[in-house]
Design a protein around this motif. Structure first.
Motif, PDB file in Angstrom:
ATOM      1  N   ARG A   1      12.193  -2.596  -0.606  1.00  0.00           N
ATOM      2  CA  ARG A   1      12.217  -1.292  -1.278  1.00  0.00           C
ATOM      3  C   ARG A   1      13.082  -1.255  -2.540  1.00  0.00           C
ATOM      4  O   ARG A   1      13.624  -0.204  -2.895  1.00  0.00           O
ATOM      5  CB  ARG A   1      12.645  -0.200  -0.302  1.00  0.00           C
ATOM      6  CG  ARG A   1      11.565   0.128   0.715  1.00  0.00           C
ATOM      7  CD  ARG A   1      12.050   1.097   1.764  1.00  0.00           C
ATOM      8  NE  ARG A   1      12.769   0.389   2.825  1.00  0.00           N
ATOM      9  CZ  ARG A   1      13.355   0.993   3.857  1.00  0.00           C
ATOM     10  NH1 ARG A   1      13.325   2.307   3.945  1.00  0.00           N
ATOM     11  NH2 ARG A   1      13.961   0.283   4.768  1.00  0.00           N
TER      12      ARG A   1
ATOM     13  N   ILE B   1      12.714  -0.690  -5.700  1.00  0.00           N
ATOM     14  CA  ILE B   1      11.730  -0.199  -6.672  1.00  0.00           C
ATOM     15  C   ILE B   1      12.218  -0.357  -8.106  1.00  0.00           C
ATOM     16  O   ILE B   1      11.445  -0.206  -9.050  1.00  0.00           O
ATOM     17  CB  ILE B   1      11.355   1.283  -6.386  1.00  0.00           C
ATOM     18  CG1 ILE B   1      12.578   2.190  -6.505  1.00  0.00           C
ATOM     19  CG2 ILE B   1      10.704   1.401  -5.022  1.00  0.00           C
ATOM     20  CD1 ILE B   1      12.247   3.668  -6.366  1.00  0.00           C
TER      21      ILE B   1
ATOM     22  N   ASP C   1       7.443  -3.252  -0.636  1.00  0.00           N
ATOM     23  CA  ASP C   1       7.552  -1.966  -1.337  1.00  0.00           C
ATOM     24  C   ASP C   1       8.285  -2.053  -2.667  1.00  0.00           C
ATOM     25  O   ASP C   1       8.924  -1.080  -3.099  1.00  0.00           O
ATOM     26  CB  ASP C   1       8.233  -0.922  -0.455  1.00  0.00           C
ATOM     27  CG  ASP C   1       7.308  -0.378   0.626  1.00  0.00           C
ATOM     28  OD1 ASP C   1       6.101  -0.682   0.581  1.00  0.00           O
ATOM     29  OD2 ASP C   1       7.788   0.332   1.518  1.00  0.00           O
ATOM     30  N   CYS C   2       8.212  -3.200  -3.334  1.00  0.00           N
ATOM     31  CA  CYS C   2       8.747  -3.297  -4.704  1.00  0.00           C
ATOM     32  C   CYS C   2       7.637  -2.830  -5.654  1.00  0.00           C
ATOM     33  O   CYS C   2       6.947  -3.633  -6.288  1.00  0.00           O
ATOM     34  CB  CYS C   2       9.180  -4.727  -5.014  1.00  0.00           C
ATOM     35  SG  CYS C   2      10.649  -5.261  -4.107  1.00  0.00           S
ATOM     36  N   TYR C   3       7.476  -1.538  -5.740  1.00  0.00           N
ATOM     37  CA  TYR C   3       6.326  -0.957  -6.438  1.00  0.00           C
ATOM     38  C   TYR C   3       6.210  -1.373  -7.907  1.00  0.00           C
ATOM     39  O   TYR C   3       5.117  -1.438  -8.456  1.00  0.00           O
ATOM     40  CB  TYR C   3       6.413   0.572  -6.392  1.00  0.00           C
ATOM     41  CG  TYR C   3       6.465   1.191  -5.023  1.00  0.00           C
ATOM     42  CD1 TYR C   3       7.378   2.183  -4.732  1.00  0.00           C
ATOM     43  CD2 TYR C   3       5.590   0.788  -4.014  1.00  0.00           C
ATOM     44  CE1 TYR C   3       7.449   2.768  -3.477  1.00  0.00           C
ATOM     45  CE2 TYR C   3       5.648   1.354  -2.760  1.00  0.00           C
ATOM     46  CZ  TYR C   3       6.588   2.354  -2.489  1.00  0.00           C
ATOM     47  OH  TYR C   3       6.658   2.917  -1.243  1.00  0.00           O
ATOM     48  N   ASN C   4       7.344  -1.629  -8.550  1.00  0.00           N
ATOM     49  CA  ASN C   4       7.337  -1.896  -9.990  1.00  0.00           C
ATOM     50  C   ASN C   4       7.434  -3.373 -10.336  1.00  0.00           C
ATOM     51  O   ASN C   4       7.577  -3.729 -11.509  1.00  0.00           O
ATOM     52  CB  ASN C   4       8.483  -1.127 -10.655  1.00  0.00           C
ATOM     53  CG  ASN C   4       8.299   0.371 -10.554  1.00  0.00           C
ATOM     54  OD1 ASN C   4       7.240   0.894 -10.904  1.00  0.00           O
ATOM     55  ND2 ASN C   4       9.308   1.072 -10.059  1.00  0.00           N
TER      56      ASN C   4
ATOM     57  N   GLN D   1       2.591  -4.005  -0.698  1.00  0.00           N
ATOM     58  CA  GLN D   1       2.627  -2.811  -1.549  1.00  0.00           C
ATOM     59  C   GLN D   1       3.375  -3.021  -2.869  1.00  0.00           C
ATOM     60  O   GLN D   1       4.014  -2.109  -3.378  1.00  0.00           O
ATOM     61  CB  GLN D   1       3.211  -1.616  -0.792  1.00  0.00           C
ATOM     62  CG  GLN D   1       2.351  -1.196   0.383  1.00  0.00           C
ATOM     63  CD  GLN D   1       2.777   0.111   1.003  1.00  0.00           C
ATOM     64  OE1 GLN D   1       2.127   1.141   0.822  1.00  0.00           O
ATOM     65  NE2 GLN D   1       3.874   0.075   1.742  1.00  0.00           N
ATOM     66  N   CYS D   2       3.248  -4.220  -3.421  1.00  0.00           N
ATOM     67  CA  CYS D   2       3.729  -4.457  -4.788  1.00  0.00           C
ATOM     68  C   CYS D   2       2.610  -4.014  -5.738  1.00  0.00           C
ATOM     69  O   CYS D   2       1.796  -4.823  -6.211  1.00  0.00           O
ATOM     70  CB  CYS D   2       4.089  -5.918  -4.994  1.00  0.00           C
ATOM     71  SG  CYS D   2       5.603  -6.421  -4.132  1.00  0.00           S
ATOM     72  N   GLU D   3       2.572  -2.737  -6.007  1.00  0.00           N
ATOM     73  CA  GLU D   3       1.431  -2.125  -6.682  1.00  0.00           C
ATOM     74  C   GLU D   3       1.272  -2.515  -8.149  1.00  0.00           C
ATOM     75  O   GLU D   3       0.223  -2.271  -8.741  1.00  0.00           O
ATOM     76  CB  GLU D   3       1.542  -0.601  -6.576  1.00  0.00           C
ATOM     77  CG  GLU D   3       1.486  -0.103  -5.138  1.00  0.00           C
ATOM     78  CD  GLU D   3       1.698   1.394  -5.043  1.00  0.00           C
ATOM     79  OE1 GLU D   3       2.035   2.026  -6.066  1.00  0.00           O
ATOM     80  OE2 GLU D   3       1.537   1.952  -3.933  1.00  0.00           O
ATOM     81  N   SER D   4       2.309  -3.104  -8.756  1.00  0.00           N
ATOM     82  CA  SER D   4       2.227  -3.486 -10.173  1.00  0.00           C
ATOM     83  C   SER D   4       1.933  -4.961 -10.379  1.00  0.00           C
ATOM     84  O   SER D   4       1.757  -5.411 -11.514  1.00  0.00           O
ATOM     85  CB  SER D   4       3.541  -3.123 -10.883  1.00  0.00           C
ATOM     86  OG  SER D   4       3.771  -1.730 -10.841  1.00  0.00           O
TER      87      SER D   4
ATOM     88  N   CYS E   1      -1.582  -4.595  -2.735  1.00  0.00           N
ATOM     89  CA  CYS E   1      -1.263  -4.935  -4.139  1.00  0.00           C
ATOM     90  C   CYS E   1      -2.470  -4.508  -4.970  1.00  0.00           C
ATOM     91  O   CYS E   1      -3.339  -5.314  -5.316  1.00  0.00           O
ATOM     92  CB  CYS E   1      -0.985  -6.426  -4.286  1.00  0.00           C
ATOM     93  SG  CYS E   1       0.538  -6.983  -3.506  1.00  0.00           S
TER      94      CYS E   1
END
Length: 290
Positions: free
Chosen positions: A153, A155, A180-183, A206-209, A233
Motif C-alpha cells: 500500500r 501509493i 496496492d501500489c497504485y501509482n 492492483q498496481c494499476e499504473s 494491473c
C-alpha cells in the motif's frame, strides 16, 4: 643553515601541507563519497516532491528478531533507523539510504511483516539486500517470506528500479511485495531462474499504473509461483516469459493475468502451448508473439 637551504625546507613543508589538505578535503569522512566506486549500492529512497516522508512499521503482530537498520542522507554518516519510530522527512531531490547495521538473518515472517510507509512521491533504487547485509555482497535470501509485503500500500511509490539480485528464491519471499501500489509505473527486474512456492504470489496485485511486466527468465515453474502476480494491473499490456510448461497441477499461474488490459502482447518460447485463453494462461484477445 644558509638561505637556500631554508627556502628549500620551507618549500617542502608547504608541499606536505598542501597534500594533507587535499586528502582531508572530505571533512574527515575518509574516501567514502556518495556515488563513488567504494560505496555499496544501498537501498535508496528519493523524494520526487516536497513534504515526502519515509518510515516503517511491523504489520499484523510482531517480528522476532526485529531487524536492526541504519539510515543516512549522504551515504556516509549513519543513524539508527527504528522500525515503528523513525520518520525521515524529505523535500524534492532529497535521498535517504537504508542498510543493516551489520547483518540481519531475516526481515519479515509469514503473516507478520515489516512494510515501508510513504507520503508524497517516492522513487526507490539500490539493492534490496542492503536490508540484510551492510556490505550489499549477499545474493542469497536467507528465509521464507523474507520481503513479503515490503511496500504494501505504498501509493506514493512511483518507480521501483531496485535491485533484486537473488537468482534462487525462497517460499513467498517476494509475495505481495508491491501490493496496492497504485501509482507504480516502473517495476524492478526479476533475474531469478530458480523459483520457489508462492515466491511471486500477488507481487504486483492492483498496481494499476504498471504497463509492462518485468521479464520472467525462469524456465521451470514452482507451485503457485506466479499466482495472482499481476491481478488487477489494469494497464498491463506486455508480458514476456521463458517457461515452456504451465505446471497446471500446481496452479503456478492461477489468475496471474486477471483484470489486465483488454489488449496486449504475450511473448514466450514457441514450445509453450498458448491455446488456452483465460486469465490463468494468455488473456483472450492478447497477441502471442513467440
Amino acid at each position: 643553515m644558509n638561505k637556500k637551504m631554508k627556502k628549500f625546507l620551507f618549500l617542502c613543508f608547504a608541499i606536505c601541507i598542501a597534500v594533507l589538505l587535499v586528502n582531508c578535503s572530505d571533512g574527515g569522512k575518509g574516501g567514502d563519497v556518495v556515488g563513488g566506486d567504494d560505496i555499496p549500492n544501498y537501498l535508496c529512497f528519493t523524494a520526487d516532491a516536497d513534504r515526502s516522508l519515509i518510515s516503517a512499521e511491523v504489520f499484523n503482530g510482531y517480528v522476532d528478531p526485529l531487524p536492526v537498520l541504519e539510515y543516512s542522507i549522504d551515504g556516509v554518516n549513519w543513524r539508527t533507523f527504528i522500525i515503528g519510530g523513525t520518520r525521515v522527512k524529505l523535500n524534492k531531490g532529497d535521498k535517504v539510504y537504508l542498510k543493516a547495521k551489520d547483518k540481519n538473518e531475516s526481515f519479515s515472517e509469514y503473516g507478520d511483516y515489516i512494510r515501508f510507509c510513504m507520503e508524497g512521491s517516492i522513487v526507490a533504487s539500490g539493492n534490496i539486500m542492503s536490508l540484510l547485509d551492510s556490505t550489499c555482497q549477499s545474493v542469497e535470501i536467507p528465509c521464507d517470506y523474507c520481503f513479503n509485503n515490503l511496500f504494501d500500500r505504498c501509493i506514493s511509490l512511483t518507480i521501483a528500479s531496485i535491485l533484486l539480485p537473488a537468482t534462487k528464491l525462497t517460499k513467498g519471499c517476494y509475495s505481495a511485495m508491491f501490493n496496492d501500489c497504485y501509482n507504480l509505473r516502473t517495476a524492478p527486474e526479476l533475474p531469478a531462474v530458480i523459483l520457489a512456492e508462492q515466491c511471486y504470489e500477488c507481487m504486483f496485485l492492483q498496481c494499476e499504473s504498471l504497463e509492462t511486466a518485468p521479464k520472467l527468465p525462469a524456465t521451470t515453474l514452482a507451485k503457485g509461483c506466479y499466482e495472482g502476480m499481476f491481478h488487477e494491473c489494469s494497464k498491463l499490456t506486455a508480458v514476456e516469459v521463458s517457461f515452456t510448461d504451465w505446471n497446471e497441477t500446481e496452479y503456478a499461474t492461477d489468475g496471474w493475468l486477471d483484470g489486465v488490459s483488454a489488449a496486449g502482447t504475450f511473448v514466450c518460447p514457441a514450445e509453450l502451448d498458448t491455446s488456452t485463453k483465460d486469465t490463468s494462461h494468455v488473456p483472450e484477445n492478447w497477441a502471442v508473439n513467440p
